[in-house]
Design a protein around this motif. Structure first.
Motif, PDB file in Angstrom:
ATOM      1  N   ASP A  52      67.754 -42.323 134.739  1.00 27.40           N
ATOM      2  CA  ASP A  52      68.000 -43.727 134.438  1.00 27.40           C
ATOM      3  C   ASP A  52      68.595 -44.472 135.632  1.00 27.40           C
ATOM      4  OD1 ASP A  52      70.423 -42.312 134.280  1.00 27.40           O
ATOM      5  OD2 ASP A  52      71.285 -43.783 132.900  1.00 27.40           O
ATOM      6  N   LEU A  53      68.836 -43.757 136.738  1.00 24.09           N
ATOM      7  CA  LEU A  53      69.377 -44.378 137.934  1.00 24.09           C
ATOM      8  C   LEU A  53      68.287 -44.827 138.898  1.00 24.09           C
ATOM      9  CD1 LEU A  53      72.396 -42.018 138.756  1.00 24.09           C
ATOM     10  CD2 LEU A  53      72.351 -44.060 137.316  1.00 24.09           C
ATOM     11  N   THR A  54      67.035 -44.540 138.572  1.00 21.23           N
ATOM     12  CA  THR A  54      65.931 -44.886 139.457  1.00 21.23           C
ATOM     13  C   THR A  54      64.975 -45.848 138.754  1.00 21.23           C
ATOM     14  OG1 THR A  54      64.485 -43.069 138.767  1.00 21.23           O
ATOM     15  CG2 THR A  54      66.070 -42.598 140.491  1.00 21.23           C
ATOM     16  N   THR A 192      78.569 -43.310 138.053  1.00 20.68           N
ATOM     17  CA  THR A 192      79.229 -44.405 137.331  1.00 20.68           C
ATOM     18  C   THR A 192      79.067 -45.726 138.076  1.00 20.68           C
ATOM     19  OG1 THR A 192      80.869 -42.896 136.357  1.00 20.68           O
ATOM     20  CG2 THR A 192      81.433 -45.239 136.439  1.00 20.68           C
ATOM     21  N   LEU A 193      79.253 -45.684 139.384  1.00 16.24           N
ATOM     22  CA  LEU A 193      79.136 -46.901 140.189  1.00 16.24           C
ATOM     23  C   LEU A 193      77.714 -47.460 140.130  1.00 16.24           C
ATOM     24  CD1 LEU A 193      80.162 -48.992 142.183  1.00 16.24           C
ATOM     25  CD2 LEU A 193      79.718 -47.357 144.029  1.00 16.24           C
ATOM     26  N   ILE A 194      76.716 -46.606 140.270  1.00 14.64           N
ATOM     27  CA  ILE A 194      75.325 -47.077 140.249  1.00 14.64           C
ATOM     28  C   ILE A 194      74.999 -47.700 138.903  1.00 14.64           C
ATOM     29  CG2 ILE A 194      72.896 -46.386 140.376  1.00 14.64           C
ATOM     30  CD1 ILE A 194      73.731 -44.253 142.396  1.00 14.64           C
ATOM     31  N   ARG A 195      75.463 -47.092 137.823  1.00 14.03           N
ATOM     32  CA  ARG A 195      75.207 -47.651 136.485  1.00 14.03           C
ATOM     33  C   ARG A 195      75.877 -49.013 136.322  1.00 14.03           C
ATOM     34  NH1 ARG A 195      75.388 -41.998 134.981  1.00 14.03           N
ATOM     35  NH2 ARG A 195      73.318 -41.414 134.191  1.00 14.03           N
ATOM     36  N   GLU A 196      77.088 -49.151 136.846  1.00 10.94           N
ATOM     37  CA  GLU A 196      77.785 -50.434 136.761  1.00 10.94           C
ATOM     38  C   GLU A 196      77.027 -51.512 137.529  1.00 10.94           C
ATOM     39  OE1 GLU A 196      81.642 -49.604 138.282  1.00 10.94           O
ATOM     40  OE2 GLU A 196      82.384 -48.688 136.427  1.00 10.94           O
ATOM     41  N   VAL A 197      76.568 -51.152 138.716  1.00 12.08           N
ATOM     42  CA  VAL A 197      75.825 -52.089 139.550  1.00 12.08           C
ATOM     43  C   VAL A 197      74.510 -52.480 138.876  1.00 12.08           C
ATOM     44  CG1 VAL A 197      74.533 -52.278 141.708  1.00 12.08           C
ATOM     45  CG2 VAL A 197      76.861 -51.373 141.730  1.00 12.08           C
ATOM     46  N   LYS A 198      73.832 -51.505 138.311  1.00 15.12           N
ATOM     47  CA  LYS A 198      72.563 -51.755 137.629  1.00 15.12           C
ATOM     48  C   LYS A 198      72.764 -52.698 136.437  1.00 15.12           C
ATOM     49  CE  LYS A 198      68.729 -49.370 135.302  1.00 15.12           C
ATOM     50  NZ  LYS A 198      68.198 -48.042 134.875  1.00 15.12           N
ATOM     51  N   ALA A 199      73.806 -52.451 135.658  1.00 18.06           N
ATOM     52  CA  ALA A 199      74.085 -53.294 134.489  1.00 18.06           C
ATOM     53  C   ALA A 199      74.400 -54.731 134.896  1.00 18.06           C
ATOM     54  CB  ALA A 199      75.254 -52.703 133.699  1.00 18.06           C
ATOM     55  N   ASP A 200      74.879 -54.906 136.112  1.00 16.51           N
ATOM     56  CA  ASP A 200      75.220 -56.235 136.613  1.00 16.51           C
ATOM     57  C   ASP A 200      74.029 -56.919 137.281  1.00 16.51           C
ATOM     58  OD1 ASP A 200      77.105 -58.311 137.041  1.00 16.51           O
ATOM     59  OD2 ASP A 200      77.402 -57.645 139.108  1.00 16.51           O
ATOM     60  N   GLY A 201      72.867 -56.253 137.262  1.00 19.63           N
ATOM     61  CA  GLY A 201      71.684 -56.828 137.882  1.00 19.63           C
ATOM     62  C   GLY A 201      71.736 -56.822 139.398  1.00 19.63           C
ATOM     63  N   ASP A 202      72.524 -55.908 139.960  1.00 18.37           N
ATOM     64  CA  ASP A 202      72.722 -55.879 141.403  1.00 18.37           C
ATOM     65  C   ASP A 202      72.280 -54.526 141.980  1.00 18.37           C
ATOM     66  OD1 ASP A 202      73.537 -56.857 143.885  1.00 18.37           O
ATOM     67  OD2 ASP A 202      75.414 -57.667 143.077  1.00 18.37           O
ATOM     68  N   LYS A 305      69.821 -60.674 139.918  1.00 17.78           N
ATOM     69  CA  LYS A 305      70.609 -61.898 139.976  1.00 17.78           C
ATOM     70  C   LYS A 305      69.776 -63.047 140.544  1.00 17.78           C
ATOM     71  CE  LYS A 305      75.187 -59.814 140.586  1.00 17.78           C
ATOM     72  NZ  LYS A 305      75.818 -60.494 139.450  1.00 17.78           N
ATOM     73  N   GLU A 306      70.070 -64.254 140.083  1.00  8.19           N
ATOM     74  CA  GLU A 306      69.357 -65.416 140.601  1.00  8.19           C
ATOM     75  C   GLU A 306      69.779 -65.682 142.048  1.00  8.19           C
ATOM     76  OE1 GLU A 306      68.120 -69.320 138.396  1.00  8.19           O
ATOM     77  OE2 GLU A 306      70.068 -69.658 139.360  1.00  8.19           O
ATOM     78  N   GLN A 307      68.774 -65.952 142.903  1.00 10.33           N
ATOM     79  CA  GLN A 307      69.047 -66.191 144.311  1.00 10.33           C
ATOM     80  C   GLN A 307      68.302 -67.440 144.790  1.00 10.33           C
ATOM     81  OE1 GLN A 307      68.954 -62.285 146.714  1.00 10.33           O
ATOM     82  NE2 GLN A 307      67.598 -61.896 144.992  1.00 10.33           N
ATOM     83  N   ASP A 326      64.792 -49.625 141.940  1.00 11.39           N
ATOM     84  CA  ASP A 326      65.987 -48.779 142.036  1.00 11.39           C
ATOM     85  C   ASP A 326      67.222 -49.635 142.289  1.00 11.39           C
ATOM     86  OD1 ASP A 326      65.097 -45.678 142.500  1.00 11.39           O
ATOM     87  OD2 ASP A 326      63.586 -47.029 143.315  1.00 11.39           O
ATOM     88  N   PRO A 327      68.317 -49.379 141.572  1.00 12.81           N
ATOM     89  CA  PRO A 327      69.566 -50.075 141.900  1.00 12.81           C
ATOM     90  C   PRO A 327      70.198 -49.499 143.163  1.00 12.81           C
ATOM     91  CG  PRO A 327      69.921 -48.536 140.095  1.00 12.81           C
ATOM     92  CD  PRO A 327      68.449 -48.544 140.363  1.00 12.81           C
TER      93      PRO A 327
END
Length: 355
Positions: A52-54, A192-202, A305-307, A326-327
């Motif tokens: 789920d990280l890819t 944990t960090l990758i999942r947090e970043v992914k959930a944030d759309g980053d 994220k919107e850019q 991939d996040p």
């Protein structure tokens, strides 16, 4: 150029959403046992959809060899191969054909060629790496016959970093972790960090460390074709690579000569450096010690994220990316770093007449 190497060469072809990726490996010495199953295992380490990280793109990445291998051995002829694309969703990119995405190659490719394949980045996509992994997997099998091994691992994701030297890590356990980090506690923090970043759309970047063992002393040139220069050239040709260092790298700038110097000793009749701050390379030539280096990777450019950006007409617009991405590219970059290292090592050994 789509070819790399001097004597052991890879020419790759294909686009992310085309029919297939593929390549031609030339210069592989004849008579070496080559296992297609082992090549496939290396591709499986790189392929999408591992966790789920890819990215969720469901590619099986099955390699098909077309030439250069007969009765399980290399013939010395060009080794042709393809890996068919099976799960393209080009419709995900329809909305982007007029858009120049931030930190992508959209604008620069079009500036150079006047045309671009906007489907998944076309030739600029990291999917091109499948050809490098095949060529590297072949090279690794040849190198193993000379006792040379190459092991890479994730040593940093964002601010989460492995603080132990590679000599204190169980590198044979790299693939037990979905992030390919051999330090179990740090690996959990990275996940944990990758999942947090992914959930944030980053997205988030990181570092791949690699060690080459068994390389003899005397490989490389003292001026322009230094071993580290060729190694760095191969590493910086990997998508998203932003930095390369070997040995103490940039940390050496803060050291004194008395701290950094590797004194020589004689052990069992063999001369060797007592320490390895130099990363196994002295004066551009291998010393016989482990070659140790690191490659820094940027955060994946495609984020949810919107850019702000512009379109082909130069109009300023805002957009957010959709699709499967991939996040963090670092865990899947590990086998790519190994493959590129294997290719340059074999190429330079062939140049040195060691095969």
């Amino acid at each position: 150029m789509n070819t790399i190497g001097k004597l052991y060469t890879l020419t790759s072809f294909g686009e992310s959403h085309g029919e297939a990726m593929g390549g031609i490996v030339d210069g592989c010495p004849a008579g070496y046992i080559l296992s297609p199953e082992e090549v496939q295992r290396e591709l499986d380490r790189r392929r999408p959809g591992q966790s789920d990280l890819t990215t969720a793109r469901a590619e099986q990445d099955r390699v098909e060899f077309l030439s250069g291998i007969f009765e399980g051995k290399s013939t010395g002829m060009p080794i042709g191969f393809i890996v068919r694309n099976q799960d393209q969703r080009s419709r995900d990119y329809e909305a982007l054909k007029e858009v120049y995405r931030p930190s992508h190659a959209d604008y620069t490719v079009e500036a150079k060629y006047g045309i671009r394949d906007y489907r998944g980045g076309g030739r600029s996509s990291a999917r091109e790496h499948v050809a490098r992994v095949v060529a590297g997997a072949i090279a690794k099998q040849v190198l193993r016959t000379r006792g040379i091994s190459i092991q890479a691992y994730t040593s940093r994701i964002g601010s989460v970093e492995v603080n132990k030297p590679y000599t204190e890590l169980e590198l044979n356990r790299i693939d037990e972790s979905v992030v390919r980090c051999p330090d179990e506690r740090i690996a959990r923090e990275m996940e944990t960090l990758i999942r947090e970043v992914k959930a944030d759309g980053d997205s988030v970047g990181g570092v791949v460390s690699c060690v080459i063992r068994g390389l003899p002393a005397g490989v490389g040139e003292p001026v322009f074709d230094r071993f580290q220069a060729r190694l760095g050239y191969y590493m910086m040709g990997i998508n998203a690579a932003k930095g390369f260092e070997y040995g103490e790298g940039f940390h050496a700038a803060a050291m004194r000569g008395s701290e950094h110097n590797d004194v020589f000793v004689t052990e069992n009749g063999q001369i060797k450096p007592l320490t390895n701050h130099a990363g196994g390379i002295l004066g551009g030539i291998t010393s016989g010690a482990d070659v140790y280096f690191r490659v820094a990777f940027k955060p994946v450019a495609t984020i949810g994220k919107e850019q702000q950006t512009v379109n082909r007409s130069g109009e300023e617009i805002r957009f957010s990316a959709h699709g499967r991405h991939d996040p963090c590219v670092v865990p899947r970059a590990v086998p790519v770093v190994e493959s590129m290292a294997a290719m340059v090592v074999l190429d330079m050994l062939l140049e040195a007449g060691r095969f």
